[in-house]
Design an enzyme around this catalytic site. Sequence first.
Site, PDB file in Angstrom:
ATOM      1  N   HIS A  89     -10.444  -5.192  -3.383  1.00 12.49           N
ATOM      2  CA  HIS A  89      -9.098  -5.452  -2.884  1.00 12.49           C
ATOM      3  C   HIS A  89      -9.160  -5.902  -1.444  1.00 12.49           C
ATOM      4  O   HIS A  89     -10.037  -5.479  -0.685  1.00 12.49           O
ATOM      5  CB  HIS A  89      -8.201  -4.219  -3.005  1.00 12.49           C
TER       6      HIS A  89
ATOM      7  N   GLU B 255     -12.337   3.398  -1.138  1.00 11.43           N
ATOM      8  CA  GLU B 255     -11.849   4.521  -1.940  1.00 11.43           C
ATOM      9  C   GLU B 255     -11.589   4.118  -3.387  1.00 11.43           C
ATOM     10  O   GLU B 255     -11.808   4.914  -4.304  1.00 11.43           O
ATOM     11  CB  GLU B 255     -10.562   5.090  -1.338  1.00 11.43           C
TER      12      GLU B 255
ATOM     13  N   HIS C 248      -7.035  -5.861   1.990  1.00  9.98           N
ATOM     14  CA  HIS C 248      -5.896  -5.349   2.734  1.00  9.98           C
ATOM     15  C   HIS C 248      -5.340  -6.481   3.597  1.00  9.98           C
ATOM     16  O   HIS C 248      -6.109  -7.254   4.178  1.00  9.98           O
ATOM     17  CB  HIS C 248      -6.317  -4.232   3.683  1.00  9.98           C
TER      18      HIS C 248
ATOM     19  N   ASP D 188       0.848  -1.196   0.000  1.00 13.79           N
ATOM     20  CA  ASP D 188       0.000   0.000   0.000  1.00 13.79           C
ATOM     21  C   ASP D 188       0.881   1.244   0.000  1.00 13.79           C
ATOM     22  O   ASP D 188       1.901   1.311   0.685  1.00 13.79           O
ATOM     23  CB  ASP D 188      -0.913   0.002   1.237  1.00 13.79           C
TER      24      ASP D 188
HETATM   25  P1  5GP Z   1      -9.829   1.425   0.351  1.00 11.48           P
HETATM   26  O1  5GP Z   1     -10.164   2.569   1.229  1.00 11.48           O
HETATM   27  O2  5GP Z   1     -10.436   1.558  -1.019  1.00 11.48           O
HETATM   28  O3  5GP Z   1     -10.130   0.109   0.988  1.00 11.48           O
HETATM   29  O4  5GP Z   1      -8.266   1.438   0.225  1.00 11.48           O
HETATM   30  C1  5GP Z   1      -7.557   1.871  -0.886  1.00 11.48           C
HETATM   31  C2  5GP Z   1      -6.099   1.757  -0.533  1.00 11.48           C
HETATM   32  O5  5GP Z   1      -5.352   1.942  -1.714  1.00 11.48           O
HETATM   33  C3  5GP Z   1      -5.603   2.803   0.472  1.00 11.48           C
HETATM   34  O6  5GP Z   1      -5.049   2.134   1.589  1.00 11.48           O
HETATM   35  C4  5GP Z   1      -4.576   3.603  -0.318  1.00 11.48           C
HETATM   36  O7  5GP Z   1      -3.469   3.990   0.453  1.00 11.48           O
HETATM   37  C5  5GP Z   1      -4.183   2.646  -1.424  1.00 11.48           C
HETATM   38  N1  5GP Z   1      -3.760   3.286  -2.653  1.00 11.48           N
HETATM   39  C6  5GP Z   1      -4.408   4.293  -3.310  1.00 11.48           C
HETATM   40  N2  5GP Z   1      -3.751   4.619  -4.435  1.00 11.48           N
HETATM   41  C7  5GP Z   1      -2.671   3.787  -4.492  1.00 11.48           C
HETATM   42  C8  5GP Z   1      -1.613   3.646  -5.437  1.00 11.48           C
HETATM   43  O8  5GP Z   1      -1.522   4.332  -6.454  1.00 11.48           O
HETATM   44  N3  5GP Z   1      -0.690   2.685  -5.185  1.00 11.48           N
HETATM   45  C9  5GP Z   1      -0.758   1.893  -4.063  1.00 11.48           C
HETATM   46  N4  5GP Z   1       0.209   0.978  -3.910  1.00 11.48           N
HETATM   47  N5  5GP Z   1      -1.747   2.005  -3.165  1.00 11.48           N
HETATM   48  C10 5GP Z   1      -2.693   2.943  -3.376  1.00 11.48           C
END
Ligand code: 5GP
Length: 117
Positions: A104, A99, A106, A33
Amino acid sequence: MAYDKDNIFAKILRGEIPCNKIYEDEFALAFHDINPQAPIHVLVIPKGEYVSMSDFTADAPDELIVGFFRAVGLVAKQLGLDEPGYRTLANIGEHGRQEVPHLHMHIFGGKKLGSMI
Ligand code: 5GP
């Protein structure tokens, strides 16, 4: 929800933007991440156009569902997290604070984690 082919993880899957990759097979890609919330914070994404867990489990081929969850377990094991443990989490939709609209998982680890929410 319709899949947005321009979401950031779709671009990572197409190789249009880089990632710090730690595992890849025909079903899944795992990478660190960009904004880690724990000493180890990895994302595992399925290779397919799925936004939510509902989309994925209803519409994905069985081998992709199996391959994706197998990859999650394999990556956690490869990271040395089976002992002392870790957390998997999939944020879905608005209330889940998702987001990036590509399903995905984590993987958080590397310390004793806090409470769930
Ligand atoms: P969500 O809130 O959708 O579960 O988490 C999205 C995750 O994607 C966040 O933890 C954020 O830091 C990560 N993230 C967003 N953009 C990028 C990126 O361009 N590269 C990587 N490696 N992680 C990303």
